[in-house]
Design a protein around this motif. Structure first.
Motif, PDB file in Angstrom:
ATOM      1  N   ASP A   1      12.269  -0.034  -0.512  1.00 15.79           N
ATOM      2  CA  ASP A   1      11.364  -1.207  -1.296  1.00 15.79           C
ATOM      3  C   ASP A   1      11.546  -1.893  -2.420  1.00 15.79           C
ATOM      4  O   ASP A   1      11.125  -2.974  -2.145  1.00 15.79           O
ATOM      5  CB  ASP A   1      10.265   0.016  -1.282  1.00 15.79           C
ATOM      6  CG  ASP A   1       9.601   0.346   0.190  1.00 15.79           C
ATOM      7  OD1 ASP A   1       9.758  -0.051   1.034  1.00 15.79           O
ATOM      8  OD2 ASP A   1       9.759   1.945  -0.286  1.00 15.79           O
ATOM      9  N   ILE A   2      12.077  -0.911  -3.179  1.00 14.64           N
ATOM     10  CA  ILE A   2      12.532  -1.514  -4.378  1.00 14.64           C
ATOM     11  C   ILE A   2      14.517  -1.429  -4.712  1.00 14.64           C
ATOM     12  O   ILE A   2      14.963  -0.216  -4.532  1.00 14.64           O
ATOM     13  CB  ILE A   2      11.478  -1.220  -5.174  1.00 14.64           C
ATOM     14  CG1 ILE A   2      12.075  -1.290  -6.859  1.00 14.64           C
ATOM     15  CG2 ILE A   2      11.665   0.928  -5.691  1.00 14.64           C
ATOM     16  CD1 ILE A   2      10.399  -3.258  -6.497  1.00 14.64           C
TER      17      ILE A   2
ATOM     18  N   ASN B   1       0.856  -1.279   0.314  1.00  8.45           N
ATOM     19  CA  ASN B   1      -0.192   0.093   0.224  1.00  8.45           C
ATOM     20  C   ASN B   1       0.740   1.057  -0.225  1.00  8.45           C
ATOM     21  O   ASN B   1       1.676   1.396   0.998  1.00  8.45           O
ATOM     22  CB  ASN B   1      -0.737  -0.173   0.957  1.00  8.45           C
ATOM     23  CG  ASN B   1      -2.156   1.048   1.218  1.00  8.45           C
ATOM     24  OD1 ASN B   1      -2.278   1.785   0.348  1.00  8.45           O
ATOM     25  ND2 ASN B   1      -2.592   1.719   2.432  1.00  8.45           N
ATOM     26  N   LEU B   2       1.101   2.382  -1.169  1.00 12.22           N
ATOM     27  CA  LEU B   2       2.372   3.009  -1.204  1.00 12.22           C
ATOM     28  C   LEU B   2       1.215   3.783  -1.182  1.00 12.22           C
ATOM     29  O   LEU B   2       0.324   4.453  -1.056  1.00 12.22           O
ATOM     30  CB  LEU B   2       2.971   2.940  -2.347  1.00 12.22           C
ATOM     31  CG  LEU B   2       2.805   1.658  -3.119  1.00 12.22           C
ATOM     32  CD1 LEU B   2       3.393   1.894  -4.654  1.00 12.22           C
ATOM     33  CD2 LEU B   2       4.075   1.215  -2.487  1.00 12.22           C
ATOM     34  N   LYS B   3       2.203   4.948   0.104  1.00 12.39           N
ATOM     35  CA  LYS B   3       2.347   6.387   0.052  1.00 12.39           C
ATOM     36  C   LYS B   3       4.035   6.569  -0.352  1.00 12.39           C
ATOM     37  O   LYS B   3       3.743   7.716  -0.658  1.00 12.39           O
ATOM     38  CB  LYS B   3       1.948   6.819   1.382  1.00 12.39           C
ATOM     39  CG  LYS B   3      -0.224   6.570   1.689  1.00 12.39           C
ATOM     40  CD  LYS B   3      -0.055   6.741   3.106  1.00 12.39           C
ATOM     41  CE  LYS B   3      -1.370   7.704   3.337  1.00 12.39           C
ATOM     42  NZ  LYS B   3      -1.970   7.510   4.393  1.00 12.39           N
TER      43      LYS B   3
ATOM     44  N   LYS C   1       5.696  12.514  -6.344  1.00 11.08           N
ATOM     45  CA  LYS C   1       5.392  13.134  -4.601  1.00 11.08           C
ATOM     46  C   LYS C   1       6.110  11.521  -4.094  1.00 11.08           C
ATOM     47  O   LYS C   1       5.492  10.693  -3.868  1.00 11.08           O
ATOM     48  CB  LYS C   1       4.548  13.828  -4.336  1.00 11.08           C
ATOM     49  CG  LYS C   1       4.555  15.177  -4.532  1.00 11.08           C
ATOM     50  CD  LYS C   1       3.430  15.341  -3.836  1.00 11.08           C
ATOM     51  CE  LYS C   1       2.901  17.603  -4.101  1.00 11.08           C
ATOM     52  NZ  LYS C   1       1.790  17.783  -3.817  1.00 11.08           N
ATOM     53  N   GLY C   2       6.609  11.623  -3.084  1.00  6.27           N
ATOM     54  CA  GLY C   2       6.725  10.584  -1.795  1.00  6.27           C
ATOM     55  C   GLY C   2       7.791   9.431  -2.031  1.00  6.27           C
ATOM     56  O   GLY C   2       7.795   8.509  -1.739  1.00  6.27           O
ATOM     57  N   VAL C   3       8.829  10.523  -2.833  1.00  4.77           N
ATOM     58  CA  VAL C   3       9.399   8.780  -3.561  1.00  4.77           C
ATOM     59  C   VAL C   3      11.346   9.136  -3.445  1.00  4.77           C
ATOM     60  O   VAL C   3      11.773  10.365  -3.393  1.00  4.77           O
ATOM     61  CB  VAL C   3       9.715   8.977  -5.564  1.00  4.77           C
ATOM     62  CG1 VAL C   3      10.768   7.815  -5.927  1.00  4.77           C
ATOM     63  CG2 VAL C   3       8.963   8.561  -6.473  1.00  4.77           C
ATOM     64  N   ASP C   4      12.108   8.622  -2.214  1.00  5.23           N
ATOM     65  CA  ASP C   4      13.170   8.357  -1.513  1.00  5.23           C
ATOM     66  C   ASP C   4      14.093   8.042  -3.026  1.00  5.23           C
ATOM     67  O   ASP C   4      14.451   6.966  -2.442  1.00  5.23           O
ATOM     68  CB  ASP C   4      13.005   7.964   0.205  1.00  5.23           C
ATOM     69  CG  ASP C   4      12.247   9.098   0.907  1.00  5.23           C
ATOM     70  OD1 ASP C   4      12.370  10.114   0.423  1.00  5.23           O
ATOM     71  OD2 ASP C   4      11.914   8.825   1.563  1.00  5.23           O
TER      72      ASP C   4
ATOM     73  N   GLY D   1       3.547  -4.723  -7.368  1.00  2.00           N
ATOM     74  CA  GLY D   1       2.385  -5.255  -6.702  1.00  2.00           C
ATOM     75  C   GLY D   1       1.129  -4.654  -7.638  1.00  2.00           C
ATOM     76  O   GLY D   1      -0.003  -4.566  -7.103  1.00  2.00           O
ATOM     77  N   GLN D   2       1.699  -2.867  -7.723  1.00  2.00           N
ATOM     78  CA  GLN D   2       0.750  -2.314  -8.291  1.00  2.00           C
ATOM     79  C   GLN D   2       0.233  -2.575  -9.330  1.00  2.00           C
ATOM     80  O   GLN D   2       1.588  -2.387 -10.387  1.00  2.00           O
ATOM     81  CB  GLN D   2       0.657  -0.669  -7.709  1.00  2.00           C
ATOM     82  CG  GLN D   2       1.410  -0.297  -6.687  1.00  2.00           C
ATOM     83  CD  GLN D   2       0.111  -0.875  -5.121  1.00  2.00           C
ATOM     84  OE1 GLN D   2      -1.013  -0.529  -5.691  1.00  2.00           O
ATOM     85  NE2 GLN D   2       0.238  -1.670  -4.589  1.00  2.00           N
ATOM     86  N   LYS D   3      -1.118  -2.213  -9.698  1.00  2.00           N
ATOM     87  CA  LYS D   3      -1.379  -2.257 -11.308  1.00  2.00           C
ATOM     88  C   LYS D   3      -1.670  -0.786 -11.921  1.00  2.00           C
ATOM     89  O   LYS D   3      -2.499  -0.203 -11.670  1.00  2.00           O
ATOM     90  CB  LYS D   3      -2.510  -3.099 -11.829  1.00  2.00           C
ATOM     91  CG  LYS D   3      -2.905  -3.470 -12.875  1.00  2.00           C
ATOM     92  CD  LYS D   3      -4.164  -4.008 -12.819  1.00  2.00           C
ATOM     93  CE  LYS D   3      -4.327  -4.319 -14.558  1.00  2.00           C
ATOM     94  NZ  LYS D   3      -5.303  -5.156 -14.740  1.00  2.00           N
TER      95      LYS D   3
END
Length: 370
Positions: free
Chosen positions: A80-81, A4-6, A31-34, A307-309
């Motif tokens: 995360d990735i 569940n991404l924020k 926004k919200g990408v480190d 895992g998001q579409k």
């Protein structure tokens, strides 16, 4: 793995490559990408980007040590990735996936076998013929044997099958004598492919796939080249073409591809069809141009791998010029500099304004080398 991404923390482990700039530009739009970067360049110009949360320097070392550094940084920063962005990094992680402490954090990638097929023009030609996918007639030549008989009509195009980029080693030859002279003048460490010369024009289809299915795409039709049409595109139009998409879709399905790729094609004006030339199995020059046109490949890649579409992506038809393309345009027409609306909207200038230091330091490093 679904998340569940924020906020997303992304580790780019091969940050010494030139495409890092384009990938960071794209990720900076969300926004919200480190962004965390591992690089073997202590003073790489991207170290100064305001959009990179942490630039981590490790001297160039063994693959085993590199993997250990990735494991350490993933744990330290709760990444995360893990997103490799260029050939060598992707290939090394495919070969050493079992050595990753958190292999589920690695982005979606193709199999090593299919990655190797896609990255070698000779293997790719054999694959295309096997699957009845349109491509130029070709002949694969071992470097140690000069071709005596070529069952192709001249002119032909000659290319090393791998490990060379930016148009290096590519030539059009018009006679058998020129062909022999080419081989005498070049001594590549790999095989060479001789292809029929197709009268037409060049295109690229950029794709993001998962298990062979297209998630997102953009099509570039070349308008300006660095130094002739055998060299990289520095200006292009974004277009749509269903026939080209179907051809590319069949190609990626045949490879069961996961991840991103940049597919080079040429339109055959004589036969009125598109033909596959090669696949660049990494992020490409102008990755950030696609984000301006509406498709943010690096970000969508992260979402898909987590895992998001991603929703349907709609490309905005537009003409784009890279910095090199702009310089060529200014040289040809100095008054184009007053076309500010175009320059700010359809070139990388807006990225540079938001994050100027990397370009400044890159320019300074070029000056020092001269």
């Amino acid at each position: 793995m679904a998340k569940n991404l924020k906020n997303i923390s992304v580790l780019i482990p091969d940050g010494e490559t030139h495409v890092l700039l384009y990938v960071v530009n794209c990720l900076s739009l969300e926004k919200g990408v480190d962004i965390y970067v591992i690089s073997s360049k202590k003073k790489g110009y991207m170290k100064y980007s305001r959009f990179i949360k942490k630039y981590i320097y490790y001297p160039e070392t063994t693959t085993e040590d590199w993997i250990a550094h990735i494991n350490s940084e993933v744990e330290r920063h709760q990444i995360d990735i893990v997103l490799p962005i260029y050939y060598n990094g992707i290939k090394a992680l495919l070969k050493n996936r079992n050595k990753l402490k958190y292999p589920d954090k690695l982005c979606d990638l193709p199999s090593l076998k299919n990655f190797s097929i896609a990255g070698n023009k000779g293997f790719l030609f054999l694959h295309l013929k096997k699957h009845n996918i349109l491509c130029p007639d070709s002949l694969i030549v071992n470097q140690s044997h000069l071709p005596i008989v070529v069952n192709l009509s001249f002119p032909v195009i000659i290319k090393p099958v791998e490990d060379y980029g930016g148009g290096e080693g590519i030539a059009i030859v018009k006679t058998h004598e020129e062909l022999i002279n080419y081989f005498k003048a070049n001594n590549f460490k790999c095989d060479t492919i001789i292809q029929e010369y197709i009268v037409g024009y060049d295109l690229c289809c950029n794709v993001l796939c998962k298990d062979g299915e297209l998630i997102a795409h953009s099509i570039q039709k070349a308008t300006v080249f660095r130094k002739g049409h055998l060299t990289p595109q520095i200006g292009f139009d974004f277009i749509e073409n269903q026939d080209l998409i179907e051809l590319t879709r069949n190609l990626m399905r045949s490879l069961n591809w996961s991840g991103i790729a940049n597919v080079d094609l040429r339109f055959d004006e004589k036969n009125n069809v598109f033909k596959i030339l090669e696949i660049n199995t990494r992020f490409w020059l102008g990755t950030d141009a696609s984000s301006i046109a509406g498709v943010n490949f690096p970000y969508l890649y992260c979402l898909s791998s987590l895992g998001q579409k991603p929703g349907s992506q709609q490309i905005i038809p537009m003409s784009y010029l890279s910095l090199e393309g702009l310089a060529k345009r200014f040289k040809k027409n100095p008054f184009f500099i007053f076309n500010l609306k175009y320059i700010f909207k359809y070139s990388p200038i807006s990225f540079i304004i938001k994050d100027p230091l990397p370009i400044v330091f890159k320019a300074l490093s070029v000056v020092k080398l001269q």
